[in-house]
Design a protein around this motif. Structure first.
Motif: not given
Lengths: 451, 122
Positions: A73-78, A230-243
């Motif tokens: 999530a941290l790298t994804g949001v970067i 599209r949004k930083p929150s998308n990256a975090v949510v997508a990452w955490v959801l798939h994890m």
């Protein structure tokens, strides 16, 4: 940021992905899941099932998942904030030259050439097992055409990657679900899963290390994918959801199937369950997408080191990997193990780079250098000068790597990451307060492939 | 014809097929085949309802995403028909319906493309 659409498949390799070319949560979730999960996770689940009871495997998976969720999530949001690939982003904590060298050594050589070659060779092996008498299915020939197929999808880039994921991810989920239900119903129900004893034993620390180790490289290069968010929150949510949905589902499914069916090779177990063509589908499509991701990251890091279009560099890196795979196939797998050891060793240095990036983006930039706006921290503006070498990043990377290689406790990858993270902050703070200049050399960023 | 109307017809067709699949449920003579029928019928029912909802709300991107999801899952479903554990008298009906559904949603994507919808970006 340019809003102009490109007609080539460069995929904004050396610049920020424009907002018109970004994707939503569902696309990101599918691409991350299919790209970084899939077949390798199944095999790892198989290994866990061979050494742990189902309860212990669940604990190990959840513990490992929490660590990987935070890191990814941290790298994804970067990546989502900056819109830059992992390696172009590395120009900030390490400087342009060090970022180029690290990207080339840690990703082009390992993932782009090394693992791409190993997977292409393995593709040839699987094809040969399917039809040993067909000359087109001999290991080296199949490695050649398989490699070419993977180069083609990598050439197209993210569009092909996400398109493949529409197909492959749901299929994997379905096939594992069917395998799981079959294994459970044929071998005495869920009670049998909970009480099944593994064929060998594995410590909890080793199991967590295995879960984390399997995916930490993927977690650290997540910006290669999440820069399209599209949004930083998308990256975090997508990452955490798939994890927490996809990754544990595959691991737990594989553990249960292995515990019930007996062999630690998950595909063998699924064959035993009568899933003939389904297993073949998992192997072929799984390898295809995994290798597309390997080569995609390899081509991005190659382009960062040598500025040519990413689609061209995918051909260069892909041809080297494919020829290597064909050579191994031709010489019956000769010299594969020393090479695997070498790229594994190089890959083990990656978490140290991740630690420096985290420290730089989340602590040094906002609190020591005063760049509070996250969108501005890793922003490459054409016409602006940037550092060629960042001493803080280089020193902390070396310290983190040494910790990862030589500390004999805990999880090596986490040790490397934590030491690099702390070292980066401490050294930056000391240099800053002492007035020592740690960013050396200057280069003028001209935007995109113009360097 | 509007793309959303085509999608609505296809989704309703799939809804009917899923109900037929639920109807074939008692024809299964072993537990594994029974689970398999239940899984594909439930999947078809849910995605048909999704398709109807998205069509009525004219959400093209989501219709296309549903189409890809259905094609992917049904292909996986068809790929394990060779399994001896899947043998039952309900299977030929399932196989026929699943094949029709695959073709229907491939056609749906064709119509989407004809209507200028980007079917590769979801």
């Amino acid at each position: 940021m340019t809003e102009q659409k490109r007609t080539t498949f460069d995929d904004y390799s050396l610049e920020e992905v424009p907002s018109s070319e970004r994707y939503g949560l569902y696309n990101l979730f599918l691409t991350l899941s299919a790209a970084f999960g899939a077949i390798a996770v199944l095999f790892a689940g198989g290994v866990l099932g061979g050494g742990l009871s189902f309860t212990n495997a669940l604990i190990a998976i959840m513990a490992g998942n929490i660590i990987l969720s935070v890191i990814g999530a941290l790298t994804g949001v970067i990546g989502a904030y900056s819109g830059l690939s992992t390696y172009v982003g590395w120009r900030f904590p390490f400087g342009r030259i060090a970022g180029k060298i690290l990207g080339f050594a840690l990703i082009t050589v390992t993932t782009g050439i090394g693992w791409f070659a190993v997977e292409s060779w393995f593709f040839g092996v699987v094809m040969n097992e399917i039809d040993p008498t067909n000359p087109l299915f001999s290991v080296w020939v199949a490695a050649l055409w398989g490699g070419a197929l993977m180069i083609l999808s990598t050439y197209i880039g993210y569009k092909a990657l996400s398109f493949l994921s529409y197909f492959i991810l749901p299929q994997h989920v379905w096939l594992i679900a069917v395998g799981l239900i079959l294994a459970v119903s044929l071998h005495g129900g869920w009670g049998a899963v909970w009480s099944a004893q593994p064929s060998s034993s594995m410590s909890m620390a080793d199991a967590i290390t295995a879960v984390v180790g399997l995916y930490i490289a993927g977690s650290l290069i997540a910006p290669d994918i999440t820069r399209f968010a599209r949004k930083p929150s998308n990256a975090v949510v997508a990452w955490v959801l798939h994890m927490f949905i996809f990754y544990p589902f595959l691991l737990i499914g594989a553990v249960a199937i292995v515990l019930l069916a007996g062999s630690v090779i998950i595909t063998e177990d699924m064959l035993k369950l009568g899933m003939g063509f389904g297993v073949l589908l998992i192997i072929i499509l799984g390898q295809w997408i995994i290798n597309t991701v390997n080569l995609y990251s390899g081509s991005l890091s190659f382009t960062n080191a040598i500025p040519i279009r990413r689609d061209y560099s995918s051909i260069i890196v892909g041809i080297i990997g494919t020829l290597l795979a064909a050579y191994w196939g031709y010489s019956a797998g000769a010299s594969l193990q020393p090479f695997e050891n070498f790229i594994t060793l190089l890959g083990s240095l990656l978490p140290a780079a991740g630690g420096s990036v985290f420290a730089d983006f989340f602590v040094v930039k906002p609190y020591i250098e005063g760049v509070k706006n996250a969108y501005e921290r890793y922003k490459l503006i054409p016409g602006k000068e940037y550092a060629d070498l960042n001493l803080v990043g280089v020193i902390s990377f070396i310290l983190g790597s040494l910790a990862g290689l030589f500390l004999n406790f805990g999880i090596a990858a986490i040790n490397a990451l934590a030491v690099a993270f702390i070292a980066h902050i401490v050294i930056a703070a000391i240099f800053k307060s002492a007035g020592v200049k740690y960013e050396l050399g200057k280069y003028l960023y001209k935007g995109g492939l113009e360097k | 014809m509007n793309y959303e109307k085509i999608s609505l017809y296809f989704s309703v067709m799939q809804l009917v097929f899923s109900l037929i699949l639920f109807g074939t449920y008692p024809l299964n003579n072993n537990q594994n085949a029974l689970y398999h029928t239940m899984a594909i019928a439930t999947f078809m029912l849910l995605t048909a309802l999704m398709g109807i909802y998205f069509s009525l709300n004219i959400q093209y991107g989501r219709i296309v995403a549903t189409a890809w999801l259905i094609i992917s899952i049904v292909t996986a479903y068809l790929s394990i028909q060779v399994s001896p554990y899947m043998d039952s008298s309900a299977k030929p009906i399932e196989l026929a319906l699943a094949t029709i559904i695959t073709l229907v949603w491939i056609a749906n994507l064709y119509f989407a493309r004809k209507n200028g919808i980007n079917i590769l970006k979801i």
